[in-house]
Design an enzyme around this catalytic site. Sequence first.
Site, PDB file in Angstrom:
ATOM      1  N   GLY A 102      19.302  14.671  35.886  1.00 36.84           N
ATOM      2  CA  GLY A 102      18.842  14.378  34.533  1.00 36.84           C
ATOM      3  C   GLY A 102      17.589  13.543  34.560  1.00 36.84           C
ATOM      4  N   GLY A 116      16.772   7.640  32.735  1.00 36.39           N
ATOM      5  CA  GLY A 116      17.287   6.947  31.557  1.00 36.39           C
ATOM      6  C   GLY A 116      18.371   7.699  30.810  1.00 36.39           C
ATOM      7  N   GLU A 162      -8.059   9.016  13.055  1.00 36.48           N
ATOM      8  CA  GLU A 162      -6.619   9.168  12.827  1.00 36.48           C
ATOM      9  C   GLU A 162      -6.353   9.959  11.549  1.00 36.48           C
ATOM     10  OE1 GLU A 162      -4.601   8.603  15.126  1.00 36.48           O
ATOM     11  OE2 GLU A 162      -5.978   7.467  16.395  1.00 36.48           O
TER      12      GLU A 162
END
Length: 610
Positions: A206, A209, A429
Amino acid sequence: MRNFVKNFIFVFIFLFLVAAVLGYVKAGKDKSPETVSISKMVEEINANQVKTVIIKGDTLSLQLKDEKAKLQEVLKEQNGTFGEIVRNYNVSSSSLSQLSVEVKNDSSWKFWLGNLLPILLPLIIFILFFYFMTRGVQGMNSKAMGFGQSNPRQTNPDDKNKKTFADVAGAKEAKQELVEVVDFLKDPKKFTEMGAKIPKGVLLVGTPGTGKTLLAKAVAGEANVPFFNMSGSEFVEMFVGVGASRVRDLFSKAKKDAPAIVFIDEIDAVGRRRGAGMGGGHDEREQTLNQILVEMDGFDPNLGVIVVAATNRPDVLDPALLRPGRFDRRVTLDLPDIKDREEILGIHAKNKPMEADVSLRKVAERTPGFSGADLANLLNEAAILAVRRDKKKVSEFDILESIEKVLLGPERKNRVISDHEKKMTAYHEAGHAIVGHFMPHCDPVRKVSVISRGSAGGYTLKMPTEDKYYHTLAQFRDELAMMLGGYVVEKTLFGENMLSTGPSSDLKNATQVAQNMVTRYGMSPLGTRTFGDHPENVFLGGGMPEQKDYSEKTAEAIDKEVSSFLAEAEKRAKEVVDSHRPQLEAMVKELMEKETIEQDDIQRVLGPRQ
Ligand code: ADP
Ligand code: MG
Ligand code: ZN
């Protein structure tokens, strides 16, 4: 305490030596007698120059009549007395009668010290020096001897910190697989009597975490057996051969305590495909890996030792590790979905006082792609934020605010930027946001900010409304356009000359996405195949070029397709920007005022999505 005593003794000896040396030097300075021969003494006595003779053990001290003269010392032969010398050397009795003879007790400690110290002092220092030296060496030696020992971290069933399945949220499939292992460890006989073969090794796979380490501990905790925990990198050290003997040691410890679990974390550190070539075929690692294989083959499967290993890179593991009889069970841990995230948040919220109205569901909604570790970190950051704000409980607002911190790094509010740069960032942005807003397949824009975080000057945050496992071509195309939104705005509004270095990472990411679309997902007219073998980043740090399995001509064609995806994206972004200029300006204005605007305000300023 023992240390204190040792130090005290050491300091004491040291001070004593210093005092002795000083005393000796001082005494020497006062008198510093001159040594003379016996015949010289006889001569002086005969010449009536001597006032007193002091007999002190083996030495005779002569005090001359001349007051200014130095004290003289004569070493007489042992056992010979002053009288004998006088007789043997024919000293005239008239001169003898003129001098006084004193006999002094020579056993005063000062005398002894004065005589012995010059010999003893270097010796003592020498001995001390050697003592400490050899102790150091011995320490090193015993360490060297201990290199072969594994020193695993051992967790026993009665440990207070032991984990159980209750500590692991979500991961249902993984838990189900492991329940079997637990059952076996609890009662091996039940299985062996049935003639069932017990798994020797379980490989947890995996991304980082996702709770691999946690789950392995939980298995041990559930089964109530000792847990030997070592990380792959701990096997490999400076000295060749250490790894293999550590493996041996680790397994013999576990066998002694069987049933037990041996956990090898990050096994890819030793278990890489052998002879992969990189790093010159690391001999040490190979030996370690071989030893692991030997141990796993060697022990009786009914002994009750189960090896659990974890890795986030199963693709680099040596095939020999995955053969039946070794790590033949593979348990995959996925990133948690929304329900799992809520559960994980629940577990980590337990020990933190929360406001009553905190909806962990909402937090889970806002955190797609977060791993269990990210979520634990998120709540921790939120708790820290709440403390900093002098609050008694963590509010939902604290948690939501911390999401960006976990995603993008801490805010750098005190970075001074000029108004001009702030404006540039705002336009950039706003460009991302507006393109993202009007592209139907983009995830909704949740937040736009001109506050710099981590390395980003500002950020535009989009989040899917639900977990996504697949990406479609339409989504990729819209995302590409959004990625280029900032760049397009700078280019169209400020002109080519005013393009800045700001969008460089946007361009890089966009290029990467376009390349993947062409070479990995077959989304270009080049057709139904992949180009190049994409080893999932075989060696840490990447750097290895992908294997080319196509011709130079094809390479050119790929380049062309990648560029065409990017050109199309730029064109579409420009269309959106050109047709929504008023909204763009409104958004920039809002950003300059508020610095950060949230989803509701974004929708208010930009209007509904089409
Ligand atoms: P990995 O070994 O897969 O990198 P860890 O097991 O070290 O991940 O997980 C790190 C931390 O993240 C754990 O200590 C735990 O606090 C948290 N965590 C991860 N997954 C879960 C989960 N499923 N349930 C609860 N906590 C989790
Ligand atoms: Mg781990
Ligand atoms: Zn950007």
